[in-house]
Design an enzyme around this catalytic site. Structure first.
Site, PDB file in Angstrom:
ATOM      1  CG  HIS A  26     -32.136  25.177 -71.008  1.00 24.07           C
ATOM      2  ND1 HIS A  26     -31.185  24.355 -71.551  1.00 24.07           N
ATOM      3  CD2 HIS A  26     -33.203  24.387 -70.740  1.00 24.07           C
ATOM      4  CE1 HIS A  26     -31.664  23.119 -71.624  1.00 24.07           C
ATOM      5  NE2 HIS A  26     -32.880  23.104 -71.136  1.00 24.07           N
TER       6      HIS A  26
HETATM    7  C1  UD1 Z   1     -38.405  23.026 -71.087  1.00 23.70           C
HETATM    8  C2  UD1 Z   1     -38.220  21.633 -70.478  1.00 23.70           C
HETATM    9  C3  UD1 Z   1     -36.749  21.268 -70.496  1.00 23.70           C
HETATM   10  C4  UD1 Z   1     -36.136  21.442 -71.856  1.00 23.70           C
HETATM   11  C5  UD1 Z   1     -36.388  22.862 -72.337  1.00 23.70           C
HETATM   12  C6  UD1 Z   1     -35.805  23.134 -73.712  1.00 23.70           C
HETATM   13  C7  UD1 Z   1     -39.842  21.051 -68.694  1.00 23.70           C
HETATM   14  C8  UD1 Z   1     -39.991  20.844 -67.221  1.00 23.70           C
HETATM   15  N1  UD1 Z   1     -38.664  21.580 -69.089  1.00 23.70           N
HETATM   16  O1  UD1 Z   1     -37.786  23.960 -70.193  1.00 23.70           O
HETATM   17  O2  UD1 Z   1     -36.606  19.911 -70.113  1.00 23.70           O
HETATM   18  O3  UD1 Z   1     -34.765  21.172 -71.812  1.00 23.70           O
HETATM   19  O4  UD1 Z   1     -37.811  23.070 -72.368  1.00 23.70           O
HETATM   20  O5  UD1 Z   1     -36.059  24.429 -74.118  1.00 23.70           O
HETATM   21  O6  UD1 Z   1     -40.753  20.764 -69.427  1.00 23.70           O
HETATM   22  N2  UD1 Z   1     -40.494  30.805 -73.001  1.00 23.70           N
HETATM   23  C9  UD1 Z   1     -40.558  31.681 -74.033  1.00 23.70           C
HETATM   24  N3  UD1 Z   1     -41.016  31.228 -75.237  1.00 23.70           N
HETATM   25  C10 UD1 Z   1     -41.416  29.945 -75.428  1.00 23.70           C
HETATM   26  C11 UD1 Z   1     -41.360  29.060 -74.346  1.00 23.70           C
HETATM   27  C12 UD1 Z   1     -40.878  29.496 -73.139  1.00 23.70           C
HETATM   28  O7  UD1 Z   1     -40.223  32.835 -73.911  1.00 23.70           O
HETATM   29  O8  UD1 Z   1     -41.805  29.591 -76.559  1.00 23.70           O
HETATM   30  C13 UD1 Z   1     -39.967  31.282 -71.705  1.00 23.70           C
HETATM   31  C14 UD1 Z   1     -41.048  31.714 -70.760  1.00 23.70           C
HETATM   32  O9  UD1 Z   1     -40.593  32.805 -70.048  1.00 23.70           O
HETATM   33  C15 UD1 Z   1     -41.188  30.537 -69.821  1.00 23.70           C
HETATM   34  C16 UD1 Z   1     -39.755  30.011 -69.792  1.00 23.70           C
HETATM   35  O10 UD1 Z   1     -39.232  30.250 -71.094  1.00 23.70           O
HETATM   36  O11 UD1 Z   1     -41.675  30.879 -68.590  1.00 23.70           O
HETATM   37  C17 UD1 Z   1     -39.647  28.554 -69.457  1.00 23.70           C
HETATM   38  O12 UD1 Z   1     -40.418  27.761 -70.364  1.00 23.70           O
HETATM   39  P1  UD1 Z   1     -40.890  26.298 -69.929  1.00 23.70           P
HETATM   40  O13 UD1 Z   1     -41.604  25.613 -71.017  1.00 23.70           O
HETATM   41  O14 UD1 Z   1     -41.619  26.366 -68.612  1.00 23.70           O
HETATM   42  O15 UD1 Z   1     -39.553  25.514 -69.580  1.00 23.70           O
HETATM   43  P2  UD1 Z   1     -38.103  25.527 -70.274  1.00 23.70           P
HETATM   44  O16 UD1 Z   1     -37.174  26.195 -69.357  1.00 23.70           O
HETATM   45  O17 UD1 Z   1     -38.148  25.959 -71.684  1.00 23.70           O
END
Ligand code: UD1
Length: 379
Positions: free
Chosen positions: A213
């Site tokens: 990821h």
């Molecule tokens: C975040 C953390 C990362 C961690 C990861 C574990 C930061 C900078 N990064 O990254 O360190 O390893 O979580 O998962 O804080 N999304 C969903 N459903 C959700 C949450 C997110 O679909 O419940 C999707 C959305 O499209 C979103 C993308 O995932 O834009 C990224 O989510 P985000 O919280 O920005 O960062 P992660 O890549 O999950």
């Protein structure tokens, strides 16, 4: 006021669960308020983990959701500030390195509320990683820092953080592994729950588990295509179970890369609960990942781990554990897989204080520290 404990994203939940239990058991006089920022909000990314880890329902949910780094961080700060004003906490405890960690620490320190950082001092020395920025900045503004491995002490000393602020407590992540291990869900149960025939992964060499990821691996079509190609090659000798983060699934679809996945050799699953992941790791012949948490969990479980990154902020998993850094280099990955399948995988040992009692040590330290700190501030 209470201790405000903050969680936001998936990797925070397994770190905070043992802390909350230890505080309730060892310092019941200390009231606790659990705040979920809502950075992760899907049932699969949040609620299921709360159930598996027996986390209480958050007292406050800020419901920030997704956004750019600036928007997400700013939104957490904007919504967390009135919570601090309302509850007047005696301190704010944050874990790990996600955007919610930094955002809440920053709100607290600007209001003169002491910040406790659990899992402090880890450094990849790669500032292109968003988490590295969160780690450096959170540690700079934290008052009490709990570390998981001894290299963290040196990293913090190098950044000018006084050693009396730092306490080597061990790894709370492993507290959760110990807590959940006996209830881990079997792989066949997990596959059936996802309507996948477990026969697909039945193989004399077992199966491999994959998670990916990191933006550096999955946000660019060329890198993601190359990695999926290598995984396809691995899958010809070992069937793979690939648990897809929403970011990764979205990018595979958007870049049109679904064809690279041969469903007869690679099973795609949606994000799994904590007990499902423990079962998948424990039963795996090897794990291929770019996660921070899985590097530690595989070391605790004694399962060989190949980390698809150029660096790690958790060097002890390489030095003492089962972890090997393979980057995204095809030959390095295939060579390492071959070695493991030939029975030449790393055995590793359990690092110091990864014993299931880290949260207990943190709770035991935190109360006297807080009292002292309040006395210092009053005088
Ligand atoms: C975040 C953390 C990362 C961690 C990861 C574990 C930061 C900078 N990064 O990254 O360190 O390893 O979580 O998962 O804080 N999304 C969903 N459903 C959700 C949450 C997110 O679909 O419940 C999707 C959305 O499209 C979103 C993308 O995932 O834009 C990224 O989510 P985000 O919280 O920005 O960062 P992660 O890549 O999950």
């Amino acid at each position: 006021g209470p201790v405000i404990c903050v969680v936001g994203a998936r990797p925070n939940f397994m770190k905070m669960a043992p802390i909350l239990r230890a505080m309730a058991a060892h310092v019941p006089a200390l009231p606790v308020l659990l705040v979920h920022t809502g950075q992760h909000y899907d049932k699969d990314m949040s609620e299921r983990l709360f159930e598996d880890l027996r986390l209480p329902t958050p007292d406050v949910n800020l419901e920030v959701g997704s956004g750019t780094h600036a928007v997400q961080t700013a939104e957490v700060m904007r919504r967390f500030e009135p919570v601090v004003d309302t509850y007047q906490p005696s301190c704010v405890a944050v874990v790990g390195d996600v955007n919610s960690t930094l955002a809440c620490a920053l709100v607290a320190v600007k209001k003169n509320v002491p910040v406790v950082h659990i899992e402090a001092g880890l450094r990849s020395y790669d500032r292109a990683m968003p988490e590295e920025i969160n780690r450096i900045l959170t540690d700079q503004i934290a008052d009490r820092l709990y570390t998981t491995e001894r290299t963290a002490q040196d990293n913090l000393a190098r950044e000018g953080i006084a050693s009396h602020q730092v306490c080597f407590a061990g790894n709370v992540m492993i507290d959760s592994v110990v807590f959940g291990r006996a209830n881990a869900r079997s792989v066949s149960h997990t596959l059936q729950a996802c309507h996948v025939d477990p026969g697909v992964i039945r193989h004399p060499l077992g199966m491999g588990l994959v998670t990916l990821h990191r933006p550096s691996n999955v946000d660019h079509p060329d890198s993601l295509r190359a990695l999926l190609g290598v995984l396809g090659e691995v899958a010809t000798s070992l069937p793979l179970v690939f648990v897809l983060h929403p970011r990764t699934r979205g990018n595979i679809e958007r870049f049109g890369l679904m064809d690279l996945i041969d469903p007869a050799r690679m099973v795609l699953l949606p994000p799994q609960g904590y007990l499902e992941m423990l079962g998948l790791m424990a039963e795996a012949t090897l794990v291929l990942t770019d996660s921070g948490g899985l590097q530690e969990e595989t070391t605790a479980l004694g399962v060989p781990c190949l980390t698809l990154r150029e660096n790690t902020e958790r060097p002890i998993t390489v030095e003492q554990g089962t972890n090997t850094l393979v980057g995204s280099n095809r030959e390095a990955i295939l060579g390492a897989v071959k070695d493991i399948l030939a029975g030449k995988g790393k055995r590793g040992r359990l690092p110091e204080l990864w014993d299931g009692h880290a949260a207990q040590r943190i709770a035991a330290d935190m109360y006297p520290w807080l009292k002292q700190r309040q006395a210092d501030m009053a005088s």
